[in-house]
Design an enzyme around this catalytic site. Sequence first.
Site, PDB file in Angstrom:
ATOM      1  N   ASP A  44       0.821  -1.204   0.000  1.00  0.00           N
ATOM      2  CA  ASP A  44       0.000   0.000   0.000  1.00  0.00           C
ATOM      3  C   ASP A  44       0.859   1.259   0.000  1.00  0.00           C
ATOM      4  OD1 ASP A  44      -2.782   0.775  -0.095  1.00  0.00           O
ATOM      5  OD2 ASP A  44      -2.487   1.691   1.874  1.00  0.00           O
ATOM      6  N   CYS A 135     -10.872   3.378  -4.654  1.00  0.00           N
ATOM      7  CA  CYS A 135      -9.983   3.321  -3.488  1.00  0.00           C
ATOM      8  C   CYS A 135     -10.568   4.092  -2.303  1.00  0.00           C
ATOM      9  CB  CYS A 135      -8.590   3.820  -3.861  1.00  0.00           C
ATOM     10  SG  CYS A 135      -7.446   3.857  -2.456  1.00  0.00           S
ATOM     11  N   TYR A 139     -12.875   2.210   0.935  1.00  0.00           N
ATOM     12  CA  TYR A 139     -12.329   2.363   2.291  1.00  0.00           C
ATOM     13  C   TYR A 139     -13.289   3.135   3.183  1.00  0.00           C
ATOM     14  CZ  TYR A 139      -7.700   0.374   1.505  1.00  0.00           C
ATOM     15  OH  TYR A 139      -6.659  -0.502   1.279  1.00  0.00           O
ATOM     16  N   TYR A 165     -10.967   5.849   8.601  1.00  0.00           N
ATOM     17  CA  TYR A 165     -11.699   5.716   7.347  1.00  0.00           C
ATOM     18  C   TYR A 165     -13.192   5.970   7.485  1.00  0.00           C
ATOM     19  CZ  TYR A 165      -7.465   4.212   5.077  1.00  0.00           C
ATOM     20  OH  TYR A 165      -6.195   4.194   4.561  1.00  0.00           O
ATOM     21  N   GLU A 207      -9.522  -3.720  -6.123  1.00  0.00           N
ATOM     22  CA  GLU A 207      -9.565  -3.437  -4.682  1.00  0.00           C
ATOM     23  C   GLU A 207      -9.783  -4.735  -3.905  1.00  0.00           C
ATOM     24  OE1 GLU A 207      -9.156  -0.923  -2.507  1.00  0.00           O
ATOM     25  OE2 GLU A 207      -8.455   0.382  -4.115  1.00  0.00           O
TER      26      GLU A 207
END
Length: 229
Positions: A44, A135, A139, A165, A207
């Site tokens: 990541d 993305c 999240y 998040y 993802e």
Amino acid sequence: MKFSQVLRESAEDIYQGIFEHPFVVGIGEGNLHKEAIVHYVKADFEYLNAFMNIYGIAIAKSSTREDMNYFYDKIGFVLNSEIHPHHNLCEVAGVDYEELQGYPLPPTANHYVTHMKSVAQQGSMGELIAALLPCPWTYLEIGHHLKEKYQPTEDHPFYEWITFYAKEDTASVTTELCERIDKWAENVGEEEKEKAKQAFIKSCQLEYLFWDMAYNVEEWPFSLEGVQQ
């Protein structure tokens, strides 16, 4: 229906699959194994570097200073804010963040980055945003899903990750990108919107596979010393 809503509905099965993935469940239950955490952070860190590169391409494609400034600010968010959930993961794994930086991307992460860069370089601004959007959007929803399902308190090992998040500042990234792609979609034809939709769906698929890559500690089949894969 707004175009962003069309995109989200088209990926419903993938989102649900992400919520149920054992890596995401492990965050919620607080029982991820160290190897998966370390592999995730390594990948990541480099993925987010690529994400900032794509914001840079968006700046180059922008025709107004307002747009240029917007994407410039998003680079700052990744640089200065997205490191916080990484630090939480590293604390749980008992490793220093700096030790997990600079590694080659595993196959799936490499595929994801290649997909986004290709779309960004060759496609329209709408396609670029569509490729980036899964993305922050997945999240954001993961954060809300885990917060609601597990109701973590401050002693939860991944409390900082989950609350980061699920918070408003993080949500604003998704909201703003959705507003931009909705505005873009108002002025283009069905063919252009379909290209953006396909870019969005592929990023959603990747993802899911990114979580799978981390959980299974995916590596290249042959380790070639001195060769950047």
